[in-house]
Design a protein around this motif. Structure first.
Motif, short mmCIF file in Angstrom:
data_model
loop_
_atom_site.label_atom_id
_atom_site.label_comp_id
_atom_site.label_asym_id
_atom_site.label_seq_id
_atom_site.Cartn_x
_atom_site.Cartn_y
_atom_site.Cartn_z
N ALA A 1 14.62 -73.53 -70.99
CA ALA A 1 14.56 -73.38 -72.45
C ALA A 1 13.59 -72.27 -72.84
O ALA A 1 13.90 -71.42 -73.68
CB ALA A 1 14.16 -74.70 -73.10
N ASP A 2 12.42 -72.25 -72.20
CA ASP A 2 11.45 -71.19 -72.49
C ASP A 2 12.00 -69.82 -72.08
O ASP A 2 11.81 -68.82 -72.78
CB ASP A 2 10.13 -71.44 -71.75
CG ASP A 2 9.42 -72.68 -72.24
OD1 ASP A 2 9.60 -73.06 -73.41
OD2 ASP A 2 8.67 -73.27 -71.44
N SER A 3 12.67 -69.78 -70.92
CA SER A 3 13.24 -68.53 -70.43
C SER A 3 14.30 -68.00 -71.40
O SER A 3 14.33 -66.81 -71.71
CB SER A 3 13.86 -68.73 -69.05
OG SER A 3 12.89 -69.09 -68.10
N LEU A 4 15.16 -68.89 -71.88
CA LEU A 4 16.21 -68.47 -72.81
C LEU A 4 15.63 -68.07 -74.16
O LEU A 4 16.11 -67.12 -74.80
CB LEU A 4 17.24 -69.58 -72.97
CG LEU A 4 18.08 -69.89 -71.74
CD1 LEU A 4 18.98 -71.10 -71.98
CD2 LEU A 4 18.90 -68.69 -71.30
N GLN A 5 14.59 -68.77 -74.60
CA GLN A 5 13.94 -68.40 -75.85
C GLN A 5 13.37 -66.98 -75.76
O GLN A 5 13.52 -66.17 -76.69
CB GLN A 5 12.83 -69.39 -76.20
CG GLN A 5 12.17 -69.13 -77.53
CD GLN A 5 13.14 -69.27 -78.69
OE1 GLN A 5 13.94 -70.20 -78.73
NE2 GLN A 5 13.10 -68.34 -79.62
N LEU A 6 12.75 -66.67 -74.63
CA LEU A 6 12.22 -65.32 -74.43
C LEU A 6 13.36 -64.30 -74.43
O LEU A 6 13.24 -63.22 -75.00
CB LEU A 6 11.43 -65.24 -73.12
CG LEU A 6 10.87 -63.87 -72.75
CD1 LEU A 6 9.91 -63.37 -73.81
CD2 LEU A 6 10.20 -63.93 -71.39
N LEU A 7 14.46 -64.66 -73.82
CA LEU A 7 15.62 -63.77 -73.78
C LEU A 7 16.13 -63.46 -75.20
O LEU A 7 16.48 -62.31 -75.50
CB LEU A 7 16.73 -64.39 -72.93
CG LEU A 7 17.93 -63.53 -72.60
CD1 LEU A 7 17.53 -62.29 -71.85
CD2 LEU A 7 18.93 -64.34 -71.80
N THR A 8 16.13 -64.45 -76.06
CA THR A 8 16.58 -64.20 -77.44
C THR A 8 15.64 -63.26 -78.17
O THR A 8 16.08 -62.52 -79.05
CB THR A 8 16.71 -65.51 -78.24
OG1 THR A 8 15.43 -66.11 -78.40
CG2 THR A 8 17.69 -66.47 -77.59
N LEU A 9 14.36 -63.29 -77.80
CA LEU A 9 13.39 -62.37 -78.43
C LEU A 9 13.45 -60.98 -77.82
O LEU A 9 13.29 -59.98 -78.52
CB LEU A 9 11.98 -62.93 -78.28
CG LEU A 9 11.71 -64.27 -78.98
CD1 LEU A 9 10.34 -64.80 -78.59
CD2 LEU A 9 11.84 -64.12 -80.48
N GLN A 10 13.69 -60.90 -76.50
CA GLN A 10 13.72 -59.61 -75.81
C GLN A 10 15.00 -58.84 -76.12
O GLN A 10 14.96 -57.61 -76.22
CB GLN A 10 13.61 -59.83 -74.29
CG GLN A 10 12.30 -60.42 -73.84
CD GLN A 10 11.23 -59.36 -73.65
OE1 GLN A 10 11.51 -58.19 -73.60
NE2 GLN A 10 9.99 -59.80 -73.55
N LEU A 11 16.11 -59.53 -76.23
CA LEU A 11 17.41 -58.87 -76.44
C LEU A 11 18.16 -59.54 -77.60
O LEU A 11 19.21 -60.15 -77.41
CB LEU A 11 18.25 -58.94 -75.16
CG LEU A 11 17.67 -58.22 -73.95
CD1 LEU A 11 18.44 -58.56 -72.68
CD2 LEU A 11 17.66 -56.72 -74.17
N PRO A 12 17.64 -59.42 -78.80
CA PRO A 12 18.24 -60.14 -79.93
C PRO A 12 19.67 -59.71 -80.26
O PRO A 12 20.46 -60.52 -80.74
CB PRO A 12 17.28 -59.87 -81.08
CG PRO A 12 16.55 -58.63 -80.70
CD PRO A 12 16.48 -58.64 -79.21
N SER A 13 20.01 -58.47 -79.98
CA SER A 13 21.37 -58.03 -80.32
C SER A 13 22.42 -58.73 -79.45
O SER A 13 23.56 -58.88 -79.86
CB SER A 13 21.50 -56.52 -80.20
OG SER A 13 21.25 -56.10 -78.88
N ALA B 1 22.14 -74.45 -74.77
CA ALA B 1 22.33 -73.67 -73.54
C ALA B 1 21.44 -74.18 -72.41
O ALA B 1 21.85 -74.18 -71.26
CB ALA B 1 22.04 -72.20 -73.81
N SER B 2 20.26 -74.63 -72.73
CA SER B 2 19.35 -75.09 -71.68
C SER B 2 19.75 -76.44 -71.12
O SER B 2 19.35 -76.80 -70.02
CB SER B 2 17.91 -75.13 -72.19
OG SER B 2 17.77 -76.06 -73.23
N ARG B 3 20.59 -77.17 -71.86
CA ARG B 3 21.09 -78.46 -71.36
C ARG B 3 22.43 -78.34 -70.67
O ARG B 3 22.86 -79.24 -69.97
CB ARG B 3 21.22 -79.45 -72.50
CG ARG B 3 19.93 -79.95 -73.05
CD ARG B 3 20.16 -81.10 -74.04
NE ARG B 3 21.15 -80.79 -75.06
CZ ARG B 3 20.88 -80.28 -76.27
NH1 ARG B 3 19.64 -80.02 -76.60
NH2 ARG B 3 21.84 -80.03 -77.14
N ALA B 4 23.11 -77.23 -70.85
CA ALA B 4 24.50 -77.09 -70.41
C ALA B 4 24.69 -77.20 -68.90
O ALA B 4 25.72 -77.68 -68.45
CB ALA B 4 25.07 -75.76 -70.90
#
Length: 129
Positions: A61-73, A83-86
Motif C-alpha cells: 500500500a505504501d509502495s503504491l501510494q508513492l507510485l501515485t505521487l511519483q507518476l501521477p499521469s 490494488a494493495s488487496r488484489a
C-alpha cells in the motif's frame, strides 16, 4: 539435508538485478568477498540513483501510494486500497511449517547482500516524497 550444508555467501539474485550488467555483477557464486562487496555497492548506488520507484511487497500500500505521487499521469487515479488487496493471499494460506531458526540463520548468511538491498529499499520507501 540443508542442515548439513555449510552456508556459502552469494552475490544474491536481488543484488545482481540492481547491480546491472557490469562484470562485477556477473561473478559466479560462491564469489570472493571483494566481488560481493563491489556488486552490493553498485546495486545500492543504482537503487538510490537510477530507479524512480521500487515497490516492497510487505509494504505494498505504501509502495503504491508513492507510485501515485511519483507518476501521477499514469497512476494518479489508482485506488491504492483496492490494488494493495488484489494480490494478497491469506496469512494462514501456507501449507508449510515455519522455518527453523538455524535455517533462517543460514539463509541470512547466504543472502546477506540481498537483505542489505531489501533494507535499503525500505529506507528509500520511507524517505522518498
Amino acid at each position: 539435508v540443508y542442515a548439513s550444508v555449510e552456508p556459502q555467501p552469494a552475490v544474491g539474485t536481488i543484488t545482481r538485478y540492481f547491480c546491472g550488467q557490469a562484470a562485477v555483477c556477473k561473478v559466479a557464486d560462491p564469489a570472493p568477498a571483494a566481488a560481493r562487496r563491489a556488486a552490493l555497492a553498485r546495486a545500492l548506488h543504482n537503487l538510490r540513483h537510477r530507479y524512480l520507484w521500487v515497490g516492497v511487497l510487505e509494504r505494498l500500500a505504501d509502495s503504491l501510494q508513492l507510485l501515485t505521487l511519483q507518476l501521477p499521469s499514469f497512476f494518479g487515479g489508482l485506488d491504492v486500497a483496492a490494488a494493495s488487496r488484489a494480490h494478497v493471499r491469506p496469512v494462514d494460506s501456507s501449507a508449510y511449517p515455519p522455518a527453523q531458526p538455524e535455517t533462517l540463520s543460514k539463509l541470512a548468511r547466504e543472502s546477506a547482500n540481498d537483505l542489505t538491498v531489501y533494507r535499503h529499499a525500505l529506507q528509500l520507501l520511507e524517505c522518498r516524497p
